[in-house]
Design a protein around this motif. Structure first.
Motif, short mmCIF file in Angstrom:
data_model
loop_
_atom_site.label_atom_id
_atom_site.label_comp_id
_atom_site.label_asym_id
_atom_site.label_seq_id
_atom_site.Cartn_x
_atom_site.Cartn_y
_atom_site.Cartn_z
N MET A 1 0.66 -1.12 -0.09
CA MET A 1 0.02 -0.02 -0.12
C MET A 1 0.78 1.26 -0.09
O MET A 1 0.46 2.25 -0.32
CB MET A 1 -0.84 0.11 1.15
N ILE A 2 2.14 1.27 0.45
CA ILE A 2 3.06 2.13 0.38
C ILE A 2 3.40 2.50 -1.31
O ILE A 2 3.94 1.52 -1.59
CB ILE A 2 4.20 2.11 1.33
N ALA A 3 3.11 3.67 -1.59
CA ALA A 3 3.30 4.22 -3.04
C ALA A 3 4.87 4.68 -3.01
O ALA A 3 5.22 5.03 -4.43
CB ALA A 3 2.31 5.35 -3.17
N GLY A 4 5.83 4.58 -2.42
CA GLY A 4 7.09 4.88 -2.73
C GLY A 4 7.51 5.79 -1.58
O GLY A 4 6.68 6.50 -0.77
N LYS A 5 8.83 5.89 -1.26
CA LYS A 5 9.31 6.41 -0.02
C LYS A 5 8.85 8.05 0.24
O LYS A 5 8.58 8.60 1.18
CB LYS A 5 10.93 6.46 0.04
N ASP A 6 8.87 8.86 -1.08
CA ASP A 6 8.67 10.26 -0.89
C ASP A 6 6.96 10.65 -1.17
O ASP A 6 6.59 11.68 -0.95
CB ASP A 6 9.25 10.84 -2.02
N ALA A 7 6.24 9.40 -1.44
CA ALA A 7 4.74 9.77 -1.72
C ALA A 7 4.09 10.18 -0.43
O ALA A 7 4.03 9.58 0.35
CB ALA A 7 4.15 8.62 -2.39
N GLY A 8 3.47 11.36 -0.59
CA GLY A 8 2.64 11.76 0.50
C GLY A 8 3.49 12.35 1.68
O GLY A 8 2.81 12.78 2.66
N CYS A 9 4.73 12.43 1.53
CA CYS A 9 5.39 13.18 2.72
C CYS A 9 5.46 14.63 2.63
O CYS A 9 5.40 15.28 1.72
CB CYS A 9 6.99 12.77 2.52
N LYS A 10 5.20 15.05 3.80
CA LYS A 10 4.78 16.38 4.06
C LYS A 10 6.04 17.54 4.52
O LYS A 10 6.09 18.76 4.22
CB LYS A 10 3.59 16.66 5.16
N GLN A 11 7.03 16.77 5.15
CA GLN A 11 8.22 17.47 5.60
C GLN A 11 9.42 16.54 5.06
O GLN A 11 9.31 15.57 4.95
CB GLN A 11 8.10 17.58 6.90
N PRO A 12 10.41 17.51 5.16
CA PRO A 12 11.81 16.88 5.19
C PRO A 12 11.91 16.09 6.38
O PRO A 12 11.47 16.38 7.43
CB PRO A 12 12.70 17.93 4.90
N PRO A 13 12.85 15.28 6.59
CA PRO A 13 13.24 14.51 7.76
C PRO A 13 13.61 15.26 8.89
O PRO A 13 14.25 16.31 8.50
CB PRO A 13 14.05 13.32 7.31
N GLY A 14 13.39 14.91 10.02
CA GLY A 14 13.98 15.98 11.03
C GLY A 14 13.02 17.01 11.49
O GLY A 14 13.29 17.66 12.67
N VAL A 15 11.85 17.27 10.74
CA VAL A 15 10.93 18.41 11.19
C VAL A 15 9.97 17.74 11.98
O VAL A 15 9.64 18.52 13.14
CB VAL A 15 10.33 19.16 10.00
N LEU A 16 9.20 16.70 11.68
CA LEU A 16 8.26 15.90 12.61
C LEU A 16 8.77 14.89 13.21
O LEU A 16 9.66 13.86 12.40
CB LEU A 16 6.88 15.83 11.86
N ALA A 17 8.02 14.43 14.31
CA ALA A 17 8.32 13.24 14.70
C ALA A 17 7.42 12.40 15.45
O ALA A 17 6.48 12.92 16.05
CB ALA A 17 9.69 13.04 15.87
N PRO A 18 7.24 11.07 15.44
CA PRO A 18 5.90 10.43 15.96
C PRO A 18 6.06 10.29 17.44
O PRO A 18 7.42 10.31 17.84
CB PRO A 18 5.74 9.25 15.37
N ARG A 19 5.00 10.52 18.17
CA ARG A 19 4.96 10.31 19.29
C ARG A 19 3.98 9.21 19.71
O ARG A 19 2.80 9.26 19.24
CB ARG A 19 4.61 11.47 20.24
N ILE A 20 4.23 8.31 20.95
CA ILE A 20 3.36 7.11 20.88
C ILE A 20 2.92 7.32 22.43
O ILE A 20 3.67 7.57 23.26
CB ILE A 20 4.17 5.83 20.79
N ASP A 21 1.53 7.49 22.47
CA ASP A 21 0.93 7.27 23.85
C ASP A 21 0.95 5.95 24.53
O ASP A 21 0.24 5.01 24.03
CB ASP A 21 -0.44 7.71 23.69
N ALA A 22 1.95 5.61 25.42
CA ALA A 22 2.05 4.28 26.31
C ALA A 22 1.04 4.01 26.73
O ALA A 22 0.85 2.74 27.03
CB ALA A 22 3.27 4.40 26.86
N THR A 23 -0.10 4.75 27.12
CA THR A 23 -1.10 4.14 27.72
C THR A 23 -2.02 3.72 26.88
O THR A 23 -3.16 3.10 27.13
CB THR A 23 -1.95 5.28 28.63
N ARG A 24 -1.87 3.83 25.43
CA ARG A 24 -2.93 3.64 24.44
C ARG A 24 -2.42 2.37 23.55
O ARG A 24 -3.01 1.43 23.12
CB ARG A 24 -3.27 4.58 23.74
#
Length: 102
Positions: A1-24
């Motif tokens: 389902m992934i259309a390629g590494k840059d498809a749909g990317c909104k930012q260059p690397p290092g601008v946004l990072a995921p955060r995981i809610d450990a309680t969920r």
């Protein structure tokens, strides 16, 4: 389902990072599967990580095999949001790491 590494990317690397809610997070690894940049791993929590969780979250982790998702390469994130959309527990959000220059 992934259309390629840059498809749909909104930012260059290092601008946004995921955060995981450990309680969920239930460690289902959907984030690992969909992320084209190897930002996530799912692994067993160690004793100190389990103790740091609230009681209800500790029970949830135990029920789900003691595993949770972790962000191991936050600077690889391109902000595509595939992980946010794939997480069945809605445990992932994207956070800004650096302010944009303008």
């Amino acid at each position: 389902m992934i259309a390629g590494k840059d498809a749909g990317c909104k930012q260059p690397p290092g601008v946004l990072a995921p955060r995981i809610d450990a309680t969920r997070c239930e460690g289902k690894a959907d984030c690992v599967v969909v992320c084209p940049y190897d930002v996530f791993v799912v692994r067993k929590l160690d004793a100190s990580e389990r103790r740091a969780l609230p009681l209800v979250a500790r029970l949830k982790v135990w029920v789900h095999g003691g595993e949770q998702g972790f962000v191991v390469n936050p600077n690889q994130c391109h902000g595509c949001g595939l992980c946010v959309a794939a997480c069945p527990e809605k445990a992932i959000s994207l956070t800004r790491l650096v302010a944009e220059m303008g």
